[in-house]
Enzyme design. Structure first.
Site, short mmCIF file in Angstrom:
data_model
loop_
_atom_site.label_atom_id
_atom_site.label_comp_id
_atom_site.label_asym_id
_atom_site.label_seq_id
_atom_site.Cartn_x
_atom_site.Cartn_y
_atom_site.Cartn_z
CE LYS A 121 -4.31 -1.67 2.08
NZ LYS A 121 -4.14 -3.07 1.73
CE LYS A 163 -6.06 1.31 4.66
NZ LYS A 163 -6.64 2.15 3.58
N GLY A 169 -9.28 -6.24 3.23
CA GLY A 169 -10.42 -6.84 3.92
C GLY A 169 -10.53 -6.47 5.37
N GLY A 170 -9.91 -5.35 5.80
CA GLY A 170 -10.02 -4.92 7.19
C GLY A 170 -9.05 -5.62 8.12
CG HIS A 213 -14.71 2.84 0.53
ND1 HIS A 213 -13.97 2.07 1.40
CD2 HIS A 213 -14.39 2.39 -0.71
CE1 HIS A 213 -13.24 1.22 0.71
NE2 HIS A 213 -13.49 1.39 -0.57
CD GLU A 280 -11.08 -0.57 -2.04
OE1 GLU A 280 -10.72 -0.09 -0.95
OE2 GLU A 280 -11.62 -1.68 -2.15
NE ARG A 297 -8.84 -8.98 -2.94
CZ ARG A 297 -9.90 -8.33 -2.49
NH1 ARG A 297 -11.05 -8.44 -3.14
NH2 ARG A 297 -9.86 -7.58 -1.42
#
Length: 672
Positions: A121, A163, A169-170, A213, A280, A297
């Protein structure tokens, strides 16, 4: 130029609903499917649906679905020319994509270089920043010294998000409200990231609570072409994980949709992307948007895009992976109507959405209504990988199904989704169906007042008192038992519950709810509706008059002159009452005797089944209220068990690494 042929055989390196979803499209294309499964999934729906299935290993994902060597060995042995990773597990693992390529097996996803570029990220944000795409202020550097991260947090400001650099996925994510919380949150996020991804590197981002989001579905082929398939709004989240998604994003100006889409395609083409991906963004009401990450993905929420475009995204993945060009140009992409997806999870919303484990003892799914793209009839779609009798275990994500609805308008889609949720009845493991039912009824949702703090902001409405009082719930269950069980011997001398001459026969039921026992007396009464039998239900200082008929599992009743329809299911002594999307759990009480060595008031029990990943205290330690005592891990998520009061640790009942069931006593504190 002739079109490249599709694959003959595809191995699906996943499980559950996404494996079933991929199998459906492969079957339509005439592609032979190979499923894989762990010991926990030997009888799973995806195993039955595939043309053949191969055993991987024990239940833990590290011993089964993450075994790259086994997956490649099975692919070779089964004759699979390609592997579809689904989402999760190895879907964003560059090493696996590279290993597939080395062995001449097609990885149905982007090349390893693209996964690597976006897999970190922090590196992805640096790449996007260099390309002129705005990024959220924060810390994206490789230096991971805890003191350096703490200093960066002070500069970034609070609230902020921790993060996992390799995450999604959190998992490995924590919201930190103030500096005093930072050290503990950092340690927890690192542990969770290390367990989920094998990498505990962190980045920091300033948290924008009123942002939306919004993400963009992109597709690129091996010929350098890229397009976007509209956008999705994924603002409704809990535990930093999406729960409701919709497409297109409501009230988004058309020019902003184009700007987001074009930025997403630029991001993908900048890394020579190929296949399906999602870019995103955080979007502010003033039109600013910031790049968050790219998921390399297929997304969990891809069905909403399919329903508004009329396209099969798995079909597109297979064709592009086989070497075919994009089926459409950007100008040929059209959207129609509105689609909304609700994720049905095994979890307990009342306990901060803790993952739940257990069996689907009773399962009534909403009636689906597929409709060809281009008609105005609403579509109800259910993507699931479970059946009645299946279990939701502790080893994998607790997703049960995705309920997706399409209608010509957003209001119509919300209306049909609400109705479908009421029809969705699950008895056994705890679920979020009742929570979802309340969520889709909120006026603020209908008004599209969306942002990532939406659920937290509406907690009072979402967790308001139940639509039926406790006494009403118990009374309905008592009448259900009366109607569903054989009548006792008509002789009053056979009635051990007590009787009086010249008075109507009455029956008694001992019921338990939330650990509290109740004795209900049910006796015949005058019916308000002459065609229905009626009863008077009494317990403690409460009385209800009910007339009702039972048809299968449906109870049509008039409760104190209030007409209502509810549904009930039973497994031995356990009963489930369903009303307007909510579920109430009630048990038949059977007297038994127990003893306890100490009071339950000074003990702590496991709120979910899982593994004790870390012990923070030892016997004899003094603790203060709120102190973390141990860390439990279940379904790739961590949960801290904290001291409810100050005292001293008297006993520890489990060691680090122990697996415990829900409700087991973990330790005992002697309160001061």
């Amino acid at each position: 130029m002739p079109e490249a042929p599709l694959f003959n055989t595809v191995l699906i390196a996943n499980r559950g609903e996404i494996a079933c979803r991929i199998i459906r499209t492969c079957r339509l294309l005439g592609i032979h499917t190979v499923a894989v499964y762990s010991a926990a999934d030997a009888k799973a729906a995806h195993v039955t649906a595939a043309d053949e299935a191969w055993y991987l290993g024990p239940a833990p994902a590290t011993d089964s679905y993450l075994r790259q060597d086994l997956l490649l060995e099975i692919a070779r042995a089964s004759g699979a020319e390609a592997i579809h990773p689904g989402y999760g597990f190895l879907s964003e693992n560059a090493d696996f994509a590279h290993a597939c390529a080395e062995q001449g097996i097609v990885f149905i996803g982007p090349p390893a270089t693209a996964i690597s570029a976006m897999g970190s990220k922090s590196a992805a944000k640096a790449l996007m920043s260099a390309a002129g795409v705005p990024v959220v202020p924060g810390y994206h550097e490789p230096e991971q010294n805890p003191q350096r991260l703490r200093q960066a947090a002070e500069r970034c400001g609070f609230p902020l998000l921790l993060k996992a650099v390799a995450g999604g996925g959190g998992k490995g994510m924590r919201l930190v409200q103030q500096l005093a919380e930072f050290d503990e949150a950092l340690a927890a996020a690192k542990r969770e990231a290390r367990a989920a991804f094998g990498d505990d590197a962190m980045l920091l981002e300033r948290y924008l609570p009123q942002a939306r989001h919004i993400e963009v579905q992109v597709f690129c082929d091996s010929f350098g072409q890229g397009i976007y398939l509209a956008e999705r709004d994924c603002s409704l989240q809990r535990r930093q994980q999406k729960v409701i998604e919709e497409a297109p994003a409501p009230d988004l100006p058309p020019e902003m949709g184009i700007a987001l889409g074009e930025a997403a395609v630029r991001a993908a083409l900048a890394i020579d992307y190929c296949g399906a991906g999602t870019v995103e963004f955080l979007y502010l009401d003033d039109g600013q948007f910031f790049f968050m990450e790219m998921n390399t993905r297929l997304q969990v929420e891809h069905p909403v895009t399919e329903l508004i475009t009329g396209l099969d995204l798995v079909d597109w993945q297979l064709r592009i992976a086989a070497g075919q060009p994009l089926p459409l140009s950007q100008a040929q992409v059209t959207t129609r109507g509105h689609a909304i997806e609700a994720r049905v999870y095994a979890e307990d919303p009342a306990q901060q959405f803790l993952p739940a484990a257990g069996s689907l003892h009773y399962l009534h799914e909403p009636q689906t209504s597929p409709s060809p793209h281009g008609t105005a009839r609403p579509v109800i779609r259910l993507d699931t990988g479970v059946r009645q009798g299946d279990s939701i275990g502790i080893y994998y994500d607790p997703l049960i199904a995705k309920l997706i609805v399409w209608a010509p308008t957003r209001e119509g889609a919300l209306r049909h989704l609400a109705r479908a949720l009421v029809e969705y009845r699950i008895g056994g493991v705890r679920t979020n169906v009742g929570f979802l039912t309340r969520l889709v009824a909120l006026p603020a949702l209908h008004n599209a007042e969306l942002h990532t703090r939406f659920i937290a902001e509406h907690e009072a409405e979402l967790f308001a008192p139940a639509s039926l009082s406790r006494s009403q719930q118990l009374a309905l269950v008592a009448v259900f038992l009366l109607l569903s069980e054989p009548e006792p011997d008509a002789s009053p001398f056979a009635d051990n519950q007590g009787w009086w001459l010249n008075l109507p026969t009455r029956r008694q039921f001992n019921l338990v709810q939330d650990g509290q026992a109740y004795r209900l007396a049910v006796s015949p009464a005058q019916s308000v509706l002459s065609e229905q039998p009626a009863w008077r239900v009494e317990f403690e200082d409460t009385r209800h008059n009910i007339s009702a008929t039972l048809t299968g599992d449906r109870l049509d009743a008039v409760l104190d002159q209030r007409p209502l329809r509810c549904y009930l299911a039973r497994l031995e002594d356990q009963l489930w009452l369903f009303y307007q999307g909510e579920r109430f759990d009630i048990q038949l009480y059977r007297p038994h005797f127990t003893s306890s060595a100490h009071s339950a008031a000074d003990s702590l029990k496991a709120p979910m089944p899982g593994v004790i990943s870390q012990l923070e205290v030892a016997v004899g330690d003094a603790v203060v209220a709120g102190q973390t005592l141990l860390i439990m891990e279940a379904m790739k998520m961590e949960h801290a068990i904290r001291a409810p009061t100050a005292g001293r640790v008297a006993e520890l009942y489990y060691r680090q690494g122990s697996q415990v069931a829900e409700g087991c006593e973990l330790l005992r504190i002697e309160a001061e």
